[in-house]
Design a protein around this motif. Structure first.
Motif, PDB file in Angstrom:
ATOM      1  N   LEU A 133       5.557  37.097  64.851  1.00 40.89           N
ATOM      2  CA  LEU A 133       6.997  36.970  64.626  1.00 40.89           C
ATOM      3  C   LEU A 133       7.550  38.377  64.427  1.00 40.89           C
ATOM      4  CD1 LEU A 133       6.858  33.899  62.226  1.00 40.89           C
ATOM      5  CD2 LEU A 133       7.192  33.913  64.718  1.00 40.89           C
ATOM      6  N   VAL A 134       8.233  38.881  65.440  1.00 37.96           N
ATOM      7  CA  VAL A 134       8.544  40.302  65.566  1.00 37.96           C
ATOM      8  C   VAL A 134       9.983  40.593  65.165  1.00 37.96           C
ATOM      9  CG1 VAL A 134       8.650  42.243  67.178  1.00 37.96           C
ATOM     10  CG2 VAL A 134       6.837  40.524  67.416  1.00 37.96           C
ATOM     11  N   ARG A 175      12.429  35.806  73.150  1.00 40.67           N
ATOM     12  CA  ARG A 175      12.371  35.404  71.746  1.00 40.67           C
ATOM     13  C   ARG A 175      11.829  33.984  71.659  1.00 40.67           C
ATOM     14  NH1 ARG A 175      16.165  31.629  70.702  1.00 40.67           N
ATOM     15  NH2 ARG A 175      18.001  31.549  72.058  1.00 40.67           N
ATOM     16  N   TYR A 176      11.428  33.585  70.437  1.00 46.83           N
ATOM     17  CA  TYR A 176      10.982  32.214  70.214  1.00 46.83           C
ATOM     18  C   TYR A 176      12.199  31.297  70.181  1.00 46.83           C
ATOM     19  CZ  TYR A 176       6.656  34.601  69.146  1.00 46.83           C
ATOM     20  OH  TYR A 176       5.549  35.394  69.243  1.00 46.83           O
ATOM     21  N   GLU A 180      15.002  33.547  65.505  1.00 51.53           N
ATOM     22  CA  GLU A 180      15.567  34.898  65.342  1.00 51.53           C
ATOM     23  C   GLU A 180      14.517  35.980  65.583  1.00 51.53           C
ATOM     24  OE1 GLU A 180      14.310  33.855  61.030  1.00 51.53           O
ATOM     25  OE2 GLU A 180      14.821  32.844  62.931  1.00 51.53           O
ATOM     26  N   TYR A 181      13.275  35.577  65.807  1.00 51.39           N
ATOM     27  CA  TYR A 181      12.200  36.563  65.986  1.00 51.39           C
ATOM     28  C   TYR A 181      11.929  36.819  67.467  1.00 51.39           C
ATOM     29  CZ  TYR A 181      11.145  35.930  61.033  1.00 51.39           C
ATOM     30  OH  TYR A 181      11.227  35.880  59.664  1.00 51.39           O
ATOM     31  N   ALA A 182      11.650  38.080  67.788  1.00 45.85           N
ATOM     32  CA  ALA A 182      11.312  38.455  69.159  1.00 45.85           C
ATOM     33  C   ALA A 182       9.862  38.097  69.466  1.00 45.85           C
ATOM     34  CB  ALA A 182      11.525  39.950  69.364  1.00 45.85           C
ATOM     35  N   CYS A 183       9.576  37.892  70.757  1.00 42.75           N
ATOM     36  CA  CYS A 183       8.232  37.616  71.250  1.00 42.75           C
ATOM     37  C   CYS A 183       7.743  38.737  72.168  1.00 42.75           C
ATOM     38  CB  CYS A 183       8.222  36.287  71.997  1.00 42.75           C
ATOM     39  SG  CYS A 183       6.640  35.887  72.774  1.00 42.75           S
ATOM     40  N   VAL A 184       8.596  39.185  73.085  1.00 43.53           N
ATOM     41  CA  VAL A 184       8.279  40.287  74.001  1.00 43.53           C
ATOM     42  C   VAL A 184       9.356  41.353  73.844  1.00 43.53           C
ATOM     43  CG1 VAL A 184       7.878  40.975  76.401  1.00 43.53           C
ATOM     44  CG2 VAL A 184       7.189  38.686  75.626  1.00 43.53           C
ATOM     45  N   THR A 185       8.923  42.612  73.684  1.00 45.08           N
ATOM     46  CA  THR A 185       9.880  43.684  73.402  1.00 45.08           C
ATOM     47  C   THR A 185       9.647  44.882  74.318  1.00 45.08           C
ATOM     48  OG1 THR A 185       8.460  44.711  71.723  1.00 45.08           O
ATOM     49  CG2 THR A 185       9.991  43.013  70.976  1.00 45.08           C
ATOM     50  N   GLY A 205       9.513  57.703  78.435  1.00 47.80           N
ATOM     51  CA  GLY A 205       8.698  56.554  78.794  1.00 47.80           C
ATOM     52  C   GLY A 205       9.082  55.304  78.033  1.00 47.80           C
ATOM     53  N   LYS A 206       8.310  54.241  78.226  1.00 50.41           N
ATOM     54  CA  LYS A 206       8.577  52.971  77.564  1.00 50.41           C
ATOM     55  C   LYS A 206       7.281  52.324  77.086  1.00 50.41           C
ATOM     56  CE  LYS A 206      12.886  51.667  79.897  1.00 50.41           C
ATOM     57  NZ  LYS A 206      13.542  50.648  80.774  1.00 50.41           N
ATOM     58  N   ALA A 207       7.411  51.598  75.980  1.00 52.12           N
ATOM     59  CA  ALA A 207       6.282  50.839  75.443  1.00 52.12           C
ATOM     60  C   ALA A 207       6.696  49.371  75.336  1.00 52.12           C
ATOM     61  CB  ALA A 207       5.876  51.373  74.078  1.00 52.12           C
ATOM     62  N   TYR A 208       5.871  48.488  75.861  1.00 48.10           N
ATOM     63  CA  TYR A 208       6.136  47.053  75.848  1.00 48.10           C
ATOM     64  C   TYR A 208       5.160  46.369  74.894  1.00 48.10           C
ATOM     65  CZ  TYR A 208       8.851  47.940  80.083  1.00 48.10           C
ATOM     66  OH  TYR A 208       9.780  48.414  80.985  1.00 48.10           O
ATOM     67  N   TYR A 209       5.649  45.362  74.201  1.00 43.22           N
ATOM     68  CA  TYR A 209       4.784  44.575  73.318  1.00 43.22           C
ATOM     69  C   TYR A 209       4.888  43.117  73.717  1.00 43.22           C
ATOM     70  CZ  TYR A 209       2.372  43.018  69.083  1.00 43.22           C
ATOM     71  OH  TYR A 209       1.464  42.474  68.199  1.00 43.22           O
ATOM     72  N   ILE A 210       3.738  42.509  73.998  1.00 39.30           N
ATOM     73  CA  ILE A 210       3.668  41.087  74.329  1.00 39.30           C
ATOM     74  C   ILE A 210       3.054  40.406  73.116  1.00 39.30           C
ATOM     75  CG2 ILE A 210       2.715  39.377  75.910  1.00 39.30           C
ATOM     76  CD1 ILE A 210       2.661  41.589  78.048  1.00 39.30           C
ATOM     77  N   GLY A 211       3.906  39.816  72.292  1.00 38.72           N
ATOM     78  CA  GLY A 211       3.509  39.380  70.957  1.00 38.72           C
ATOM     79  C   GLY A 211       2.949  37.988  70.864  1.00 38.72           C
ATOM     80  N   ALA A 212       2.517  37.414  71.996  1.00 38.02           N
ATOM     81  CA  ALA A 212       1.986  36.053  71.971  1.00 38.02           C
ATOM     82  C   ALA A 212       1.142  35.832  73.214  1.00 38.02           C
ATOM     83  CB  ALA A 212       3.128  35.040  71.908  1.00 38.02           C
ATOM     84  N   GLY A 213       0.410  34.728  73.204  1.00 32.18           N
ATOM     85  CA  GLY A 213      -0.352  34.327  74.386  1.00 32.18           C
ATOM     86  C   GLY A 213       0.567  33.658  75.376  1.00 32.18           C
TER      87      GLY A 213
END
Length: 647
Positions: free
Chosen positions: A540-541, A551-552, A559-564, A571-579
Motif C-alpha cells: 500500500l504505497v 491504484r487499488y 487511496e493507495y498507489a500500486c504502480v508508480t 532518468g526514471k524509476a518505476y515501482y510495481i508494488g503488487a503481483g
C-alpha cells in the motif's frame, strides 16, 4: 568449434568403441566428454591407481581425430571409500547419514573427502597433463545438484561455528545482530551455536541467512580447491571448467563465487526433465542461459544438451522431432559457443536407464542421430557468428542473500523467486530484447534499463549505484516488497519501507498484504478506466515525489498507489508494488524501453528473434518454439525451426 557427445565407454563392452567412434565421426563429432563418474575404475583399491582403460580410450579418440573433455570423478566416490571413512557422508536435517548408492553423497567440509578427492584429481591430471587429446578438464559434476548443497554433520557444525567467529569476532556482536534476546536464545560462546536441524516452530532468520552463506562458502571453497589444483597441474594447452546444473535460483550456493575463476563456464541444458509434462517456457529457458552468460559476461559451453526424454524414475515429456535441435540453436543464440549432447547412448542398467540419449539401448541409428548430425553440419558454418558477444541493453540484477531471505521466510507459499524474476524478464524477452542476468556487484552503468525483482534485502551500495544510474538517464524497474530487510535479514528499524530505496522510487509503503491462493484485489489506472487485478502480494504505497500510474480499487485502500513512476535526474524509476497481471507489466516495460531508446522486434507468440553482430554485419537468429508453422516478415518457419538471416 567443439561439437560432440557425452561418452561413457566403461558402461559397455570395450569392443564397441570402434563402432561408436566411427558413427560419432559420421555424425560430425570432434569432441567426447569422458570419465567424470569413473573413480572406481581408476582406483579400485585405496592408493592403487590405474588409468590404463582411459589410456586405451584416448588412443582410440585420437585415432579418429577427436579431442576430449575429461571429468575429475569426484561426484561418485567408490564404495570402499565410504565403507572405510563414513565421516565423508552427507547428513540430512534429521541427523541421518546418506547411504552409499546415489551420487554426491559427500560433505564439502569433510577433511577426509577433501584429501581423497584432491588425491584422485591430482593423480589423474598429472597422468594426462601432456595428453594432446585432452583440451579441457571438468571439475566434479553438477556441484550442489539434487540437494547435495546442504549437510548438517559434525564437520559442518564445527565449520559453521568457525565461520561465525571469524565473521563476528565476539559472541556479543552476534547476539546483538541476530537478536537472540528474542525467545531467550542468547549464546555464551560460539560453541553453543547449533546447525539448524529440525526444531519446534522455526529458527532465527538471521541465523538461517548466515547458515545459507556458510553453505555457499563450503561448496565454493571445495570447488576452488579443485579448480586451483587443476590449473596448477594441467598442461598449457588445457583449460578448466565445471558444469553447472539447472534450478539456478533454487540452490543454497552462489555460483558466482567459483565460476568467475573458471577458464569458461559450462552448463547442462535441460529444457525438460523427469516429472515435467511439458518443457519450461522459452522465456524461462532464455533467462537461465542469460544467467550462465552473465557469470563471467562471456560466452559459455553447454556440455550436456538434452536430446532424448529424461527421468530417473518418472519420465518427462518426449521432445518432438526437431524440438531438441531448436533448443540447441536457441542456446547458441544466447551465448553458447561449443556444445556436447547428452548422451551418446542411453544406459541399459543403473539409475539412469530412462535418461535417454542420441542412441537408445537398442543401439540403432534413428531420428535422434540424424537430427544431431544435421544440426552439427549446419551450426559449424556459423562458428564466427556464435563466437561473437551478445550485446544487451537490459540488465536484470539478483543477489543470493535476497534469494535466500525469501526462501527462509517465504511470507506467501505462492511466491516463487524465479517466477518473480520472469515477471520482469518475460516482457522484454517478448519484445526480443537482449538481457544480461547479473549478480548485483557487476557494473551495469552502460545498460539502458535495469530490472530489480522483489529486492526485500538490498545492499546499500547497490541503492547508491541505482540512484546514480537513474540520474544519468537510465530506467530502473523495481518490483514489490523492496527494501524491507537489512543484510542481517532483520526488518529495518526506524524508517518506512522501502528504506534506502525511498528517494529513488519516491514512495513510502504504509502497509502490505499477503494475498493467498485464490485471492486477488482490483487495480485501476489513474488516467483511464483500464482495470486489472493483483495477486500474491500488495504494498500500500504513499507518494512522496512519485506519481501514481495504477491504484487499488477496493473500498478500504483505494487511496493507495500500486504502480508508480518517479523522475530522478534525467532518468526514471518505476515501482510495481503488487503481483500485477502480465499485460500491465508489459505496458510498463514497453514504456521504459521506448523512453530508453531500446530497439524492439515484434513477433508472433512463440517466435523469438536474437540479434548478433560479427565484423560489422548484423544477423538475426529467428527461432520458432511452436510445434506449428509460423511466419516472421516474409519468412515461413517450419515447426521447431531456426533461420539465420543477415539484416
Amino acid at each position: 568449434m567443439f561439437l560432440g557427445v557425452d561418452y561413457y565407454p566403461e558402461h559397455w563392452d570395450i569392443d564397441l568403441i570402434d563402432e561408436d567412434l566411427s558413427r560419432m565421426k559420421d555424425m560430425g563429432v570432434n569432441m567426447v566428454r569422458i570419465g567424470e563418474f569413473a573413480w572406481h575404475l581408476m582406483e579400485k583399491e585405496e592408493g592403487r591407481f590405474d588409468f590404463s582403460f582411459f589410456d586405451h580410450v584416448l588412443e582410440k579418440v585420437k585415432a579418429n581425430g577427436m579431442n576430449a573433455m575429461f571429468g575429475t570423478p569426484t561426484a561418485t566416490f567408490p564404495a570402499w571409500l565410504a565403507n572405510r571413512y563414513p565421516d565423508i557422508l552427507n547428513e540430512d536435517i534429521n541427523g541421518v547419514k546418506k547411504s552409499f548408492g546415489g551420487r554426491r553423497q559427500y560433505c564439502f567440509n569433510s577433511e577426509t573427502y577433501q584429501k581423497y578427492s584432491m588425491r584422485i584429481a591430482e593423480k589423474l591430471i598429472t597422468h594426462y597433463r601432456d595428453e594432446e587429446a585432452i583440451v579441457s578438464w571438468q571439475i566434479d559434476n553438477e556441484l550442489g545438484h539434487e540437494d547435495s548443497d546442504m549437510c548438517y554433520c559434525g564437520s559442518c557444525l564445527r565449520g559453521f561455528q568457525e565461520f561465525l567467529e571469524e565473521k563476528y569476532g565476539s559472541i556479543d556482536e552476534l547476539n546483538e545482530r541476530w537478536g537472540t534476546i528474542f525467545w531467550g536464545q542468547t549464546y555464551n560462546g560460539f560453541s553453543e551455536i547449533p546447525v539448524p536441524k529440525q526444531t519446534i516452530t522455526v529458527h532465527n532468520p538471521a541465523m538461517m541467512l548466515d547458515w545459507s552463506r556458510f553453505r555457499s562458502k563450503s561448496l565454493s571453497r571445495f570447488a576452488l580447491k579443485h579448480v586451483d589444483l587443476a590449473k596448477r597441474l594441467k598442461g598449457d594447452h588445457q583449460t578448466v571448467t565445471t558444469n553447472l546444473p539447472g534450478g539456478l535460483f533454487g540452490k543454497w550456493f552462489d555460483s558466482n563465487e567459483f565460476s568467475r575463476d573458471l577458464d569458461f563456464v559450462s552448463y547442462d541444458n535441460y529444457p525438460v526433465w523427469g516429472g515435467l509434462k511439458e518443457p519450461i517456457s522459452p522465456a524461462h529457458l532464455s533467462m537461465t542461459l542469460d544467467f550462465i552468460r552473465g557469470l563471467k559476461k562471456q560466452n559459455f559451453w553447454i556440455v550436456e544438451e538434452l536430446m532424448g526424454a529424461q527421468g530417473h524414475d518418472v519420465i518427462g515429456y518426449l521432445p518432438r522431432p526437431n524440438q531438441a535441435k531448436v533448443w540447441a540453436w536457441h542456446a547458441f543464440a544466447h551465448g553458447c559457443s561449443n556444445m556436447l549432447f547428452f548422451r551418446w547412448r542411453g544406459m541399459n542398467r543403473g539409475a539412469e536407464q530412462y535418461c535417454l540419449g542420441i542412441l537408445d539401448s537398442n543401439n540403432r541409428t534413428t531420428r535422434k542421430f540424424n537430427e544431431v548430425k544435421k544440426f552439427f553440419n549446419e551450426v559449424k558454418e556459423y562458428e564466427e557468428l556464435f563466437n561473437s558477444p551478445v550485446k544487451a541493453d537490459v540488465a536484470l540484477l539478483y543477489d543470493f542473500d535476497n534469494i535466500w531471505s525469501w526462501r527462509i521466510q517465504q511470507q506467501n507459499p505462492s511466491i516463487d523467486f524465479t517466477e518473480e524474476v520472469l515477471r520482469l524478464y518475460e516482457p522484454f524477452h517478448k519484445q526480443n530484447t537482449a538481457i544480461d542476468v547479473l549478480r548485483y556487484d557487476q557494473d551495469f552503468s552502460a545498460y539502458k534499463v535495469v530490472l530489480v525483482p522483489v529486492p526485500q534485502l538490498i545492499d546499500p551500495a547497490l541503492t547508491e549505484r541505482l540512484e546514480e544510474f537513474t540520474r544519468n538517464g537510465g530506467r530502473v524497474i523495481v518490483s514489490y516488497r523492496a527494501g524491507v530487510k537489512d543484510k542481517d535479514n532483520n526488518l529495518v528499524f526506524g524508517s518506512m519501507i522501502p528504506g534506502g530505496l525511498s528517494p529513488l522510487l519516491g514512495i513510502e509503503v504504509e502497509e502490505s498484504e499477503s494475498l493467498h491462493e485464490g485471492q486477488s484485489v482490483p487495480v485501476v489506472s489513474t488516467d483511464s478506466d483500464r482495470r486489472t487485478t493483483a495477486e500474491y502480494w500488495r504494498d500500500l504505497v504513499n507518494l512522496t515525489t512519485a506519481t501514481s500510474l495504477y491504484r487499488y480499487d477496493d473500498p478500504f485502500y483505494n487511496e493507495y498507489a500500486c504502480v508508480t513512476e518517479n523522475t530522478v535526474g534525467s532518468g526514471k524509476a518505476y515501482y510495481i508494488g503488487a503481483g500485477i497481471e502480465k499485460r500491465i507489466v508489459e505496458e510498463i516495460t514497453a514504456k521504459a524501453a521506448g523512453e530508453a531508446g531500446i530497439e524492439t522486434v515484434e513477433t508472433n507468440p512463440g517466435v523469438e528473434v536474437v540479434s548478433r553482430t560479427v565484423e560489422g554485419k548484423a544477423y538475426r537468429v529467428i527461432i520458432n518454439h511452436n510445434g506449428y508453422e509460423e511466419t516472421f516478415g516474409e519468412l515461413t518457419l517450419k515447426p521447431y525451426d531456426c533461420v539465420i538471416a543477415e539484416v
